[in-house]
Design an enzyme around this catalytic site. Structure first.
Site, short mmCIF file in Angstrom:
data_model
loop_
_atom_site.label_atom_id
_atom_site.label_comp_id
_atom_site.label_asym_id
_atom_site.label_seq_id
_atom_site.Cartn_x
_atom_site.Cartn_y
_atom_site.Cartn_z
CB SER A 212 -4.31 -6.23 5.02
OG SER A 212 -3.93 -5.01 4.48
NE ARG B 239 -2.91 -7.62 -4.38
CZ ARG B 239 -3.74 -7.98 -3.41
NH1 ARG B 239 -3.28 -8.17 -2.20
NH2 ARG B 239 -5.02 -8.16 -3.65
CE LYS C 62 -12.75 -7.19 5.12
NZ LYS C 62 -12.14 -6.59 3.93
CG HIS D 158 -1.91 -0.97 1.42
ND1 HIS D 158 -2.06 -1.72 2.55
CD2 HIS D 158 -2.91 -1.35 0.59
CE1 HIS D 158 -3.09 -2.54 2.42
NE2 HIS D 158 -3.63 -2.33 1.23
O1 PNS Z 1 -8.70 -2.66 0.83
P1 PNS Z 1 -9.98 -3.14 0.24
O2 PNS Z 1 -10.87 -3.74 1.31
O3 PNS Z 1 -9.77 -4.07 -0.92
O4 PNS Z 1 -10.71 -1.82 -0.33
C1 PNS Z 1 -11.93 -1.90 -1.01
C2 PNS Z 1 -12.57 -0.53 -1.20
C3 PNS Z 1 -12.70 0.20 0.10
C4 PNS Z 1 -11.72 0.28 -2.15
C5 PNS Z 1 -13.97 -0.80 -1.84
O5 PNS Z 1 -14.60 -1.80 -1.12
C6 PNS Z 1 -14.87 0.44 -1.87
O6 PNS Z 1 -14.62 1.34 -2.64
N1 PNS Z 1 -15.91 0.41 -1.02
C7 PNS Z 1 -16.85 1.51 -0.89
C8 PNS Z 1 -18.25 1.13 -1.43
C9 PNS Z 1 -18.27 1.35 -2.93
O7 PNS Z 1 -18.11 2.46 -3.40
N2 PNS Z 1 -18.40 0.24 -3.67
C10 PNS Z 1 -18.23 0.26 -5.12
C11 PNS Z 1 -19.49 0.03 -5.85
S1 PNS Z 1 -19.05 -0.12 -7.54
#
Ligand code: PNS
Length: 158
Positions: A127, A90, A41, A17
């Site tokens: 993570s 990745r 979560k 990150h």
């Molecule tokens: O580190 P992560 O858990 O892979 O991050 C995922 C994240 C936070 C980038 C993603 O889940 C997100 O953008 N969530 C917010 C809800 C949202 O906007 N969803 C997308 C709908 S297309």
């Protein structure tokens, strides 16, 4: 002012990150690291603990700020006048998942997503894997910033 957001759960931040955040900070005037508040979560660190860690380990980048958000990422972008999202890729399976998300986010709002290839040194890193290795006593030094390493070991010991 060219702004971009690096979103994620960051539970906890890894060196993968940090690499993406640092490289984004060299390309953009302002980088907002946005930590998702996800009540569905369970997490090892609270959102505020994650924000503290992120602020400390990104101190060397004066143009990086850290915020939390809930709901849709594109709404956070709209409220903060951020036109683009940076995502680290990745492996090819990341791309499959991220492409759909990027297209949906664009469809919802016009916010662009830019993909940045992860440094190959960290292409195996996540993570969840870091937490699993640390939970069973494995050595995660070099995979996370030193501060995170210390806090991770403390948290898993308690
Ligand atoms: O580190 P992560 O858990 O892979 O991050 C995922 C994240 C936070 C980038 C993603 O889940 C997100 O953008 N969530 C917010 C809800 C949202 O906007 N969803 C997308 C709908 S297309």
């Amino acid at each position: 002012m060219r702004r971009v957001v690096c979103p994620g759960s960051f539970d906890p931040i890894t060196n993968g990150h940090l690499d993406i955040i640092g490289r984004s900070a060299r390309l953009y005037d302002e980088v907002t690291v946005a930590v998702l508040i996800n009540v569905e979560k369970s997490s090892l660190f609270t959102v505020d603990e994650r924000i503290d860690m992120l602020q400390t380990v990104t101190k060397e980048y004066p143009n990086v700020k850290v915020e939390k958000f809930h709901g849709l990422l594109v709404d956070f972008c709209r409220h903060n006048d951020i036109p683009a999202i940076v995502k680290g890729i990745r492996v090819v399976s990341d791309f499959d998942y991220e492409l759909q998300m990027a297209q949906l986010n664009y469809r919802l709002s016009g916010v662009e997503t830019l993909f940045m290839p992860t440094n190959p040194e960290y292409s195996f890193l996540s993570s969840s894997r870091v937490k699993e290795i640390a939970r069973y006593g494995g050595d995660v030094s070099g995979l996370v910033p030193d501060l995170v390493h210390t806090l991770l070991v403390e948290r898993l010991r308690s």
